[in-house]
Design a protein around this motif. Structure first.
Motif, PDB file in Angstrom:
ATOM      1  N   GLY A 129       6.504 -18.625  52.737  1.00  0.00           N
ATOM      2  CA  GLY A 129       6.080 -18.882  51.365  1.00  0.00           C
ATOM      3  C   GLY A 129       4.638 -18.486  51.113  1.00  0.00           C
ATOM      4  O   GLY A 129       3.839 -18.329  52.024  1.00  0.00           O
ATOM      5  N   GLY A 130       4.291 -18.354  49.850  1.00  0.00           N
ATOM      6  CA  GLY A 130       2.945 -17.990  49.457  1.00  0.00           C
ATOM      7  C   GLY A 130       2.963 -17.238  48.146  1.00  0.00           C
ATOM      8  O   GLY A 130       4.023 -16.796  47.683  1.00  0.00           O
ATOM      9  N   ASN A 131       1.771 -17.109  47.530  1.00  0.00           N
ATOM     10  CA  ASN A 131       1.687 -16.405  46.251  1.00  0.00           C
ATOM     11  C   ASN A 131       1.010 -15.039  46.368  1.00  0.00           C
ATOM     12  O   ASN A 131       0.817 -14.363  45.374  1.00  0.00           O
ATOM     13  CB  ASN A 131       0.934 -17.262  45.221  1.00  0.00           C
ATOM     14  CG  ASN A 131      -0.406 -17.763  45.746  1.00  0.00           C
ATOM     15  OD1 ASN A 131      -1.055 -17.072  46.524  1.00  0.00           O
ATOM     16  ND2 ASN A 131      -0.789 -18.967  45.339  1.00  0.00           N
ATOM     17  N   GLY A 132       0.608 -14.640  47.565  1.00  0.00           N
ATOM     18  CA  GLY A 132       0.021 -13.327  47.741  1.00  0.00           C
ATOM     19  C   GLY A 132      -1.377 -13.202  47.180  1.00  0.00           C
ATOM     20  O   GLY A 132      -1.811 -12.082  46.862  1.00  0.00           O
ATOM     21  N   LEU A 133      -2.115 -14.316  47.075  1.00  0.00           N
ATOM     22  CA  LEU A 133      -3.454 -14.278  46.490  1.00  0.00           C
ATOM     23  C   LEU A 133      -4.557 -14.630  47.485  1.00  0.00           C
ATOM     24  O   LEU A 133      -5.715 -14.306  47.256  1.00  0.00           O
ATOM     25  CB  LEU A 133      -3.539 -15.241  45.300  1.00  0.00           C
ATOM     26  CG  LEU A 133      -2.712 -14.870  44.071  1.00  0.00           C
ATOM     27  CD1 LEU A 133      -2.775 -15.986  43.042  1.00  0.00           C
ATOM     28  CD2 LEU A 133      -3.199 -13.575  43.474  1.00  0.00           C
ATOM     29  N   LEU A 180       0.643 -36.971  44.627  1.00  0.00           N
ATOM     30  CA  LEU A 180      -0.746 -36.544  44.562  1.00  0.00           C
ATOM     31  C   LEU A 180      -0.974 -35.288  45.417  1.00  0.00           C
ATOM     32  O   LEU A 180      -1.644 -34.350  44.987  1.00  0.00           O
ATOM     33  CB  LEU A 180      -1.661 -37.674  45.036  1.00  0.00           C
ATOM     34  CG  LEU A 180      -3.166 -37.366  45.027  1.00  0.00           C
ATOM     35  CD1 LEU A 180      -3.633 -37.068  43.612  1.00  0.00           C
ATOM     36  CD2 LEU A 180      -3.949 -38.545  45.623  1.00  0.00           C
ATOM     37  N   GLY A 181      -0.396 -35.253  46.638  1.00  0.00           N
ATOM     38  CA  GLY A 181      -0.552 -34.080  47.491  1.00  0.00           C
ATOM     39  C   GLY A 181       0.079 -32.836  46.875  1.00  0.00           C
ATOM     40  O   GLY A 181      -0.506 -31.741  46.909  1.00  0.00           O
ATOM     41  N   SER A 182       1.259 -32.990  46.291  1.00  0.00           N
ATOM     42  CA  SER A 182       1.915 -31.844  45.652  1.00  0.00           C
ATOM     43  C   SER A 182       1.120 -31.375  44.441  1.00  0.00           C
ATOM     44  O   SER A 182       0.986 -30.164  44.195  1.00  0.00           O
ATOM     45  CB  SER A 182       3.338 -32.225  45.234  1.00  0.00           C
ATOM     46  OG  SER A 182       4.118 -32.585  46.369  1.00  0.00           O
ATOM     47  N   GLY A 183       0.569 -32.317  43.697  1.00  0.00           N
ATOM     48  CA  GLY A 183      -0.230 -31.945  42.535  1.00  0.00           C
ATOM     49  C   GLY A 183      -1.499 -31.218  42.929  1.00  0.00           C
ATOM     50  O   GLY A 183      -1.909 -30.251  42.264  1.00  0.00           O
ATOM     51  N   GLU A 184      -2.130 -31.652  44.015  1.00  0.00           N
ATOM     52  CA  GLU A 184      -3.347 -30.970  44.483  1.00  0.00           C
ATOM     53  C   GLU A 184      -3.028 -29.548  44.939  1.00  0.00           C
ATOM     54  O   GLU A 184      -3.804 -28.619  44.686  1.00  0.00           O
ATOM     55  CB  GLU A 184      -3.980 -31.777  45.614  1.00  0.00           C
ATOM     56  CG  GLU A 184      -4.644 -33.080  45.130  1.00  0.00           C
ATOM     57  CD  GLU A 184      -5.176 -33.902  46.276  1.00  0.00           C
ATOM     58  OE1 GLU A 184      -4.776 -33.613  47.447  1.00  0.00           O
ATOM     59  OE2 GLU A 184      -5.984 -34.829  46.037  1.00  0.00           O
ATOM     60  N   ARG A 185      -1.887 -29.395  45.640  1.00  0.00           N
ATOM     61  CA  ARG A 185      -1.500 -28.037  46.050  1.00  0.00           C
ATOM     62  C   ARG A 185      -1.201 -27.163  44.832  1.00  0.00           C
ATOM     63  O   ARG A 185      -1.565 -25.973  44.798  1.00  0.00           O
ATOM     64  CB  ARG A 185      -0.274 -28.096  46.972  1.00  0.00           C
ATOM     65  CG  ARG A 185      -0.600 -28.594  48.358  1.00  0.00           C
ATOM     66  CD  ARG A 185       0.525 -28.281  49.332  1.00  0.00           C
ATOM     67  NE  ARG A 185       1.755 -28.963  48.972  1.00  0.00           N
ATOM     68  CZ  ARG A 185       2.072 -30.214  49.349  1.00  0.00           C
ATOM     69  NH1 ARG A 185       1.225 -30.900  50.099  1.00  0.00           N
ATOM     70  NH2 ARG A 185       3.216 -30.755  48.985  1.00  0.00           N
ATOM     71  N   LEU A 186      -0.565 -27.735  43.840  1.00  0.00           N
ATOM     72  CA  LEU A 186      -0.277 -26.974  42.627  1.00  0.00           C
ATOM     73  C   LEU A 186      -1.570 -26.600  41.907  1.00  0.00           C
ATOM     74  O   LEU A 186      -1.715 -25.471  41.414  1.00  0.00           O
ATOM     75  CB  LEU A 186       0.631 -27.789  41.706  1.00  0.00           C
ATOM     76  CG  LEU A 186       1.035 -27.112  40.385  1.00  0.00           C
ATOM     77  CD1 LEU A 186       1.755 -25.801  40.655  1.00  0.00           C
ATOM     78  CD2 LEU A 186       1.926 -28.043  39.562  1.00  0.00           C
ATOM     79  N   LEU A 187      -2.549 -27.510  41.876  1.00  0.00           N
ATOM     80  CA  LEU A 187      -3.826 -27.211  41.236  1.00  0.00           C
ATOM     81  C   LEU A 187      -4.557 -26.101  42.012  1.00  0.00           C
ATOM     82  O   LEU A 187      -5.206 -25.235  41.408  1.00  0.00           O
ATOM     83  CB  LEU A 187      -4.687 -28.468  41.176  1.00  0.00           C
ATOM     84  CG  LEU A 187      -6.035 -28.323  40.454  1.00  0.00           C
ATOM     85  CD1 LEU A 187      -5.824 -27.901  39.001  1.00  0.00           C
ATOM     86  CD2 LEU A 187      -6.825 -29.625  40.527  1.00  0.00           C
ATOM     87  N   ALA A 188      -4.441 -26.127  43.345  1.00  0.00           N
ATOM     88  CA  ALA A 188      -5.073 -25.070  44.146  1.00  0.00           C
ATOM     89  C   ALA A 188      -4.434 -23.712  43.850  1.00  0.00           C
ATOM     90  O   ALA A 188      -5.124 -22.694  43.752  1.00  0.00           O
ATOM     91  CB  ALA A 188      -4.952 -25.409  45.633  1.00  0.00           C
ATOM     92  N   ILE A 189      -3.105 -23.685  43.691  1.00  0.00           N
ATOM     93  CA  ILE A 189      -2.421 -22.434  43.369  1.00  0.00           C
ATOM     94  C   ILE A 189      -2.865 -21.924  41.998  1.00  0.00           C
ATOM     95  O   ILE A 189      -3.130 -20.728  41.805  1.00  0.00           O
ATOM     96  CB  ILE A 189      -0.900 -22.621  43.407  1.00  0.00           C
ATOM     97  CG1 ILE A 189      -0.441 -22.877  44.847  1.00  0.00           C
ATOM     98  CG2 ILE A 189      -0.181 -21.402  42.842  1.00  0.00           C
ATOM     99  CD1 ILE A 189       1.030 -23.223  44.965  1.00  0.00           C
ATOM    100  N   VAL A 190      -2.966 -22.833  41.032  1.00  0.00           N
ATOM    101  CA  VAL A 190      -3.415 -22.438  39.698  1.00  0.00           C
ATOM    102  C   VAL A 190      -4.832 -21.880  39.763  1.00  0.00           C
ATOM    103  O   VAL A 190      -5.163 -20.868  39.114  1.00  0.00           O
ATOM    104  CB  VAL A 190      -3.333 -23.633  38.732  1.00  0.00           C
ATOM    105  CG1 VAL A 190      -4.023 -23.296  37.407  1.00  0.00           C
ATOM    106  CG2 VAL A 190      -1.881 -24.015  38.487  1.00  0.00           C
TER     107      VAL A 190
END
Length: 548
Positions: free
Chosen positions: A502-506, A365-375
């Motif tokens: 790490g990071g996506n630069g956004l 669930l935590g990984s999915g929430e982080r992935l949703l935040a990145i999206v």
């Protein structure tokens, strides 16, 4: 005579370099001829000449000299030959002085004396020896006393006149040589400037971007070949330019010709990378990026401007295609991710789960929430307009201190894992006209970065201050810092100053967009190896309240 000829030739080349020798000879001799003619006519008419025959013969000698001065092409002959005319005048004047001793005709020796002295050192010697010698010979041949103290006056005057003429000729020759040297240097500099101008023009004509040089008054003084391809997108550049529809950088807002970059340059503005879209009669769209710089001359005064226009249509279309792709993929990912997270939460609500299974579900669930935040971040950053749904703000009076403290509390465990000390100082209460959710997103991003890019055992300090008109939030860390060349790009989408973390630069790009949407500002100061300070400045009141 050979020595006289050689010396006179060297000097005469300097004296007569710019004016033909025949013209100078004619000018000197004709003046003497005119004076002698007046004396001859006056003496013959009045009958005062003691020996008119000798005077006539001597005057004829001066006249022959005048005819020679006019008829002989002195410029084609060796320079020393012109000395024959003043030497002839010396003997002719001696005859006139002998024909009428009381008449004071010896004063006429001043003319050939100056002429001979101007021919150089040899001419000076001839003048100072020949004329006084002939004068004393004439005195010996005369009826009166041969020598008295007064007989020294005329020779001294002749010597003085000769010396003055020689000095003037030398100075004139030196000035001519100096002018020649300066003219040669000027010609060389002009030729070098012409070659440099041709080289620069050839180079500028080979590049694929337009270069326009404007004068102080705004007139176009130079443009390279590439400008012709862009002229339709630059109103007022050419009188015959085809009228096109001009749009602002977003590609939708109409642009008036008054706001065009070329018009702004003519008003004295400078700018960089201003994009203008144009649409021609066939519906083809193109984008030009304009950069303008003012020029300063050697006195520090304004000397015009240079405008560089570059075709960025392909780049802008590529960026738009990338944003569309990212937005499409983000939309497609967000829906199934939301469903997965929902089912994970439902699974966690089930009774009878083992601790091991619950731990697995919590991790998922935590990984999915982080992935949703990145999206969500990618989707927000892909929007070209800050007025999109993801970027809109609902501003109201917000307690900034409460938001900053809540963000610090929520991220304290993350800082504690790396023994990073968090501290919050400043005003007990500070408000801003802002969207609480969006402002919390900004503070979380800045605080998260301050922890992420910090060193173990470092510190992060948050401060809130207000003056009743603007509220300022500062986030200071003791991290790795940002290099000078990267500071101007930290707010660009997908830009990362360091690949070690790490990071996506956004995060910073989204934070900058949010703060800008609040009519605020987000700036950064940093020193590599020491740390960084991010400063958020927000208005306390709504914009319409400020104007009132």
């Amino acid at each position: 005579m050979k020595r006289l000829t050689a010396t006179a030739a060297r000097t005469s080349r300097a004296v007569f370099r710019f004016e033909p020798r025949d013209r100078v000879a004619a000018g000197n001799q004709l003046l003497l001829c005119g004076i002698v003619a007046v004396l001859f006519v006056g003496g013959m008419t009045a009958g005062t000449l003691a020996r008119p025959g000798l005077f006539s013969l001597s005057a004829l000698g001066v006249g022959v000299g005048g005819i020679a001065a006019l008829a002989v092409p002195w410029t084609r002959l060796p320079a020393g030959w012109v000395a024959a005319v003043p030497i002839l005048d010396v003997f002719a004047i001696a005859g006139m002085r002998l024909s009428d001793p009381p008449g004071g005709l010896g004063l006429l020796w001043a003319f050939p004396a100056m002429w001979l002295a101007s021919l150089g050192r040899a001419g000076l010697i001839v003048s100072c020896t020949l004329i006084p010698g002939l004068y004393w010979v004439v005195l010996l041949m005369g009826p009166g006393p041969a020598f008295t103290p007064a007989t020294l006056l005329l020779p001294l005057v002749i010597v003085a006149i000769s010396a003055a003429g020689y000095g003037s000729a030398r100075r004139f020759a030196a000035q001519r040589d100096l002018l020649d040297a300066q003219a040669a240097r000027l010609a060389f500099a002009r030729a070098a400037a012409v070659r440099q101008e041709q080289l620069v023009s050839e180079v500028l004509d080979t590049v694929d971007f337009g270069v326009v040089r404007l004068s102080v008054g705004g007139d176009i003084v130079y443009e390279n070949d590439a400008v012709g391809r862009f002229s339709n997108a630059i109103p007022g550049l050419h009188a015959a330019s085809v009228r096109t529809v001009l749009l602002a950088e977003d590609g939708r807002t109409p642009m008036d010709a008054f706001d065009h970059p070329l018009a702004r340059v003519r008003r004295g503005e400078t700018f960089e990378d201003v994009v203008v879209w144009s649409t021609d009669a066939d519906g083809r769209r193109s984008a030009l990026s304009f950069t303008a710089r003012r020029l300063i001359d050697h006195r520090g005064a304004d000397s015009g401007a240079v405008v560089v226009a570059r075709d960025v249509t392909a780049e802008r279309e590529a960026l738009r295609a990338r944003d569309d792709l990212v937005a499409s993929v983000s939309h497609e990912l967000r829906t199934p991710l939301t469903s997965v997270l929902g089912y994970l939460e439902l699974a966690l609500d089930e009774e009878g789960l083992s601790e091991r299974a619950r731990r697995y579900l919590d991790t998922a669930l935590g990984s999915g929430e982080r992935l949703l935040a990145i999206v969500a971040d990618i989707l927000s950053a892909s929007r070209s307009s800050r007025n999109s749904v993801e970027s809109t703000v609902s501003a109201r009076e917000t307690d900034v201190v409460e938001i900053v403290r809540a963000s610090a509390v929520s991220l304290t465990p993350l800082a504690a894992d790396r023994v990073i000390k968090l501290s919050v100082t400043g005003a007990d209460r500070a408000t801003a006209f802002a969207d609480p959710g969006r402002l919390r997103q900004v503070v979380d991003n800045l605080l998260g970065n301050a922890i992420k890019f910090n060193r173990d055992g470092g510190s992060v300090h948050l401060d809130v201050d207000t003056d009743g008109h603007r509220t300022v939030i500062t986030v200071t860390d003791t991290g790795i810092g940002i290099a000078e060349e990267d500071r101007e790009r930290v707010f660009e989408r997908f830009f990362r100053a360091s690949d070690d973390v790490g990071g996506n630069g956004l995060g910073l790009a989204i934070s900058h967009d949010i703060v800008t949407a609040h009519e605020g500002s987000l700036t950064v100061t940093s020193e590599p190896g020491v740390g960084s300070t991010f400063r958020v400045e927000l208005p306390v009141h709504a914009p319409e309240e400020v104007t009132q």
